[in-house]
Scaffold this motif. Structure first.
Motif, PDB file in Angstrom:
ATOM      1  N   UNK A   1      -2.643   0.104   9.520  1.00 15.37           N
ATOM      2  CA  UNK A   1      -3.032   1.126  10.493  1.00 15.37           C
ATOM      3  C   UNK A   1      -3.332   0.516  11.854  1.00 15.37           C
ATOM      4  N   UNK A   2      -4.092  -0.559  11.865  1.00 16.91           N
ATOM      5  CA  UNK A   2      -4.432  -1.219  13.122  1.00 16.91           C
ATOM      6  C   UNK A   2      -3.193  -1.798  13.799  1.00 16.91           C
ATOM      7  N   UNK A   3      -2.278  -2.301  13.001  1.00 17.16           N
ATOM      8  CA  UNK A   3      -1.052  -2.865  13.573  1.00 17.16           C
ATOM      9  C   UNK A   3      -0.200  -1.782  14.211  1.00 17.16           C
TER      10      UNK A   3
ATOM     11  N   UNK B   1     -14.839  -1.594  -4.594  1.00 14.79           N
ATOM     12  CA  UNK B   1     -15.374  -2.624  -3.709  1.00 14.79           C
ATOM     13  C   UNK B   1     -14.238  -3.366  -3.005  1.00 14.79           C
ATOM     14  N   UNK B   2     -14.415  -3.601  -1.695  1.00  8.78           N
ATOM     15  CA  UNK B   2     -13.399  -4.323  -0.940  1.00  8.78           C
ATOM     16  C   UNK B   2     -13.379  -5.788  -1.356  1.00  8.78           C
ATOM     17  N   UNK B   3     -12.202  -6.407  -1.221  1.00  8.03           N
ATOM     18  CA  UNK B   3     -12.040  -7.797  -1.625  1.00  8.03           C
ATOM     19  C   UNK B   3     -11.142  -8.524  -0.640  1.00  8.03           C
ATOM     20  N   UNK B   4     -11.582  -9.683  -0.208  1.00 12.01           N
ATOM     21  CA  UNK B   4     -10.738 -10.591   0.571  1.00 12.01           C
ATOM     22  C   UNK B   4     -11.024 -12.010   0.094  1.00 12.01           C
ATOM     23  N   UNK B   5     -10.056 -12.622  -0.537  1.00 13.71           N
ATOM     24  CA  UNK B   5     -10.167 -14.017  -0.941  1.00 13.71           C
ATOM     25  C   UNK B   5      -9.190 -14.800  -0.094  1.00 13.71           C
ATOM     26  N   UNK B   6      -9.692 -15.631   0.791  1.00 22.00           N
ATOM     27  CA  UNK B   6      -8.839 -16.410   1.681  1.00 22.00           C
ATOM     28  C   UNK B   6      -8.883 -17.872   1.350  1.00 22.00           C
ATOM     29  N   UNK B   7      -8.139 -18.644   2.164  1.00 23.67           N
ATOM     30  CA  UNK B   7      -8.137 -20.105   1.998  1.00 23.67           C
ATOM     31  C   UNK B   7      -7.696 -20.528   0.606  1.00 23.67           C
ATOM     32  N   UNK B   8      -6.676 -19.895   0.070  1.00 19.64           N
ATOM     33  CA  UNK B   8      -6.148 -20.321  -1.216  1.00 19.64           C
ATOM     34  C   UNK B   8      -5.109 -21.392  -0.950  1.00 19.64           C
TER      35      UNK B   8
ATOM     36  N   UNK C   1      -2.077 -18.883   1.000  1.00 24.49           N
ATOM     37  CA  UNK C   1      -2.200 -17.739   0.116  1.00 24.49           C
ATOM     38  C   UNK C   1      -3.540 -17.061   0.260  1.00 24.49           C
ATOM     39  N   UNK C   2      -3.579 -15.730   0.133  1.00 23.92           N
ATOM     40  CA  UNK C   2      -4.828 -14.978   0.145  1.00 23.92           C
ATOM     41  C   UNK C   2      -4.606 -13.637  -0.534  1.00 23.92           C
ATOM     42  N   UNK C   3      -5.707 -13.031  -0.970  1.00 24.17           N
ATOM     43  CA  UNK C   3      -5.663 -11.765  -1.708  1.00 24.17           C
ATOM     44  C   UNK C   3      -6.519 -10.740  -0.995  1.00 24.17           C
ATOM     45  N   UNK C   4      -5.999  -9.524  -0.889  1.00 20.55           N
ATOM     46  CA  UNK C   4      -6.704  -8.413  -0.245  1.00 20.55           C
ATOM     47  C   UNK C   4      -6.768  -7.232  -1.199  1.00 20.55           C
ATOM     48  N   UNK C   5      -7.807  -6.441  -1.073  1.00 17.93           N
ATOM     49  CA  UNK C   5      -7.827  -5.152  -1.764  1.00 17.93           C
ATOM     50  C   UNK C   5      -7.023  -4.157  -0.935  1.00 17.93           C
ATOM     51  N   UNK C   6      -6.597  -3.066  -1.562  1.00 18.52           N
ATOM     52  CA  UNK C   6      -5.684  -2.129  -0.907  1.00 18.52           C
ATOM     53  C   UNK C   6      -6.299  -1.476   0.331  1.00 18.52           C
ATOM     54  N   UNK C   7      -7.620  -1.266   0.338  1.00 16.49           N
ATOM     55  CA  UNK C   7      -8.223  -0.635   1.512  1.00 16.49           C
ATOM     56  C   UNK C   7      -8.122  -1.538   2.734  1.00 16.49           C
ATOM     57  N   UNK C   8      -8.260  -2.852   2.543  1.00 16.60           N
ATOM     58  CA  UNK C   8      -8.082  -3.771   3.662  1.00 16.60           C
ATOM     59  C   UNK C   8      -6.624  -3.806   4.089  1.00 16.60           C
ATOM     60  N   UNK C   9      -5.710  -3.729   3.115  1.00 15.48           N
ATOM     61  CA  UNK C   9      -4.292  -3.678   3.445  1.00 15.48           C
ATOM     62  C   UNK C   9      -3.945  -2.467   4.275  1.00 15.48           C
TER      63      UNK C   9
ATOM     64  N   UNK D   1       0.815  -1.220   0.000  1.00 17.45           N
ATOM     65  CA  UNK D   1       0.000   0.000   0.000  1.00 17.45           C
ATOM     66  C   UNK D   1       0.847   1.269   0.000  1.00 17.45           C
ATOM     67  N   UNK D   2       2.071   1.206   0.546  1.00 15.76           N
ATOM     68  CA  UNK D   2       2.871   2.431   0.670  1.00 15.76           C
ATOM     69  C   UNK D   2       3.983   2.533  -0.364  1.00 15.76           C
ATOM     70  N   UNK D   3       4.677   1.457  -0.629  1.00 14.99           N
ATOM     71  CA  UNK D   3       5.786   1.513  -1.582  1.00 14.99           C
ATOM     72  C   UNK D   3       5.305   1.318  -3.017  1.00 14.99           C
ATOM     73  N   UNK D   4       4.477   0.303  -3.238  1.00 12.95           N
ATOM     74  CA  UNK D   4       4.010  -0.026  -4.585  1.00 12.95           C
ATOM     75  C   UNK D   4       2.695   0.667  -4.921  1.00 12.95           C
TER      76      UNK D   4
END
Length: 460
Positions: free
Chosen positions: A449-451, A397-404, A436-444, A364-367
């Motif tokens: 931020x939370x961390x 739209x937010x995206x989270x694909x887990x359990x890959x 493996x899992x995929x996130x949209x940038x807003x979730x990233x 989210x910050x470098x790339x």
């Protein structure tokens, strides 16, 4: 590492080149047994290297639980006679079983097919690749060859049609000129309690095995394994080895580090980063001493056109190793390839979550990528399939694909090389699950931020 305070270790570190590189190695059967049936090849193999072994398969013996057969009833025994000849990467990894760069396994008796076969494969971390089974049928003319040699030669099978009519037809075709080439039928190359001479040679495209002067099998090289990595030959199973002779070995010791690739090619270097136009960022978790895994990734899916055009960016995330010399080699590798992000803490499996947070932060910050994917260095990623999937998501739209999850056997992946599994419940679990899992940038951004505000629930 940046301060240079540990550079003195480069002087103290023993050079691999000081180890002798014999042009040939010869052992008698007794010497081979004294060395636990392993021949060390200090400098590995090179193009044209060959190993000759004289051996005698033992008579079949009864086994109650053979690994290569299907036992119908409990307590039933099977007559088994098989042996394994393996090229091992003795210096490729530490504190774990070395990779089996070539697994050559003649099964005289006991195979589940009830026929004599020769099975060839590779194995790393107990994960086998796709096997090449030679069962006596012979490779077809239109199949891929290895240095012009077929992968499997034909031999006489018990179920071959040997009727008088077939023989008469063969001779008739010969007499009227329909067949210009005389075909010879050979028996299976190994027999119980019968001496054989086997020669394994290294060609341009793969390994070739000749038995008693006749070509038997050819096995193409697989990505991630190199000839210089083959620093040991092991022979196990139902066989008595009379002698082993290896010749035309390399005269110079290869450097088991990124330096050996500096003279080979620069095509594996990461392309220039184009910030702001990146569709997908792939962070690959790796360890300091996983150079072989990273090279396999660089040579395979990292060569995808979308990565070359910087539409997709991939980086390895590696923590510091307990051995300082490993960190020095890692720093050289990072400087040359430009695709490694070194996270500033000692590596530990319990800290894998921190690496994942680092992937999100970099994405989210470098790339400033639209989507972020976490993967492992033993995963093959089908980049085009993932891009096609995320492009179907409506903008904003937010995206989270887990359990890959992924399969270890090549050419048997699911939708993404990585098999997509739907979570059975209505909502995904409140944690990142699977290799493996995929996130949209807003979730990233939310995760980072939370961390940083110490609000993120971190668990392993």
């Amino acid at each position: 590492m940046e301060s240079g305070k540990i550079q003195v270790l480069e002087v103290k570190k023993p050079e691999n080149k000081s180890e002798p590189c014999p042009n040939s190695v010869s052992l008698s059967g007794s010497e081979f047994s004294e060395r636990m049936r392993v021949v060390e090849l200090p400098c590995g193999l090179t193009l044209g290297s060959h190993i000759t072994m004289v051996g005698k398969p033992r008579a079949a013996h009864a086994e109650k639980d053979p690994m290569i057969a299907l036992v119908k009833e409990a307590g039933e025994t099977m007559m088994v006679s098989q042996f394994m000849m393996e090229l091992l990467g003795l210096k490729t990894v530490e504190a774990e079983d070395p990779p089996r760069i070539l697994h050559f396994n003649p099964r005289l008796k006991g195979d589940w097919s009830l026929k004599p076969v020769i099975e060839q494969n590779t194995c790393y971390r107990m994960q086998w690749g796709t096997s090449l089974r030679c069962e006596g049928w012979g490779s077809k003319a239109d199949e891929e060859t290895v240095d012009g040699q077929v992968k499997c030669e034909k031999w006489i099978r018990d179920d071959d049609d040997k009727s008088e009519e077939s023989k008469a037809t063969w001779w008739l075709n010969r007499l009227i000129g329909r067949t210009k080439k005389v075909a010879f039928d050979w028996p299976y190359p190994f027999a119980e309690e019968k001496l054989f001479v086997l020669t394994l040679s290294a060609g341009l495209e793969g390994y070739h095995v000749n038995v008693d002067g006749r070509h038997v099998t050819s096995f193409p090289y697989r990505t991630g394994y190199t000839l210089e990595d083959a620093t040991g030959l092991a022979v196990t199973g139902d066989i008595d080895v009379h002698s082993v002779f290896a010749a035309s070995l390399p005269s110079n010791h290869p450097s088991f580090s990124p330096q050996r690739h500096l003279e080979m090619s620069s095509r594996w270097k990461a392309p220039p980063l184009s910030v702001g136009s990146v569709e997908l960022f792939i962070g690959v978790l790796s360890a300091g001493n996983h150079f072989s895994e990273r090279m396999a990734v660089r040579k395979s899916w990292m060569q995808h056109r979308l990565i070359k055009s910087s539409t997709v960016v991939a980086r390895f995330f590696v923590a510091l190793h307990a051995r300082k010399e490993v960190n020095l080699e890692l720093k050289k590798e990072a400087e040359f390839f430009g695709d490694i992000v070194i996270v500033p803490y000692m590596d530990n499996y319990d800290l894998v979550v921190l690496k994942t947070v680092a992937i999100c932060e970099y994405g989210v910050r470098t790339v400033r990528a639209k989507y972020i994917m976490k993967g492992d260095d033993d995963t093959f990623v089908r980049v085009d399939s993932i891009i096609d999937e995320v492009n179907r998501i409506p903008a904003g739209r937010s995206l989270y694909i887990g359990n890959i999850n992924y399969h270890h056997k090549p050419l048997r992946y699911g939708k993404w090389a990585v098999t997509y599994e739907e979570w059975p419940e209505e909502d995904y679990p409140p944690y990142a699950n699977g290799p493996g899992y995929i996130l949209s940038s807003d979730i990233g951004r939310f995760i980072v931020s939370e961390f940083e505000s110490h609000k993120l629930r971190v668990s392993n």
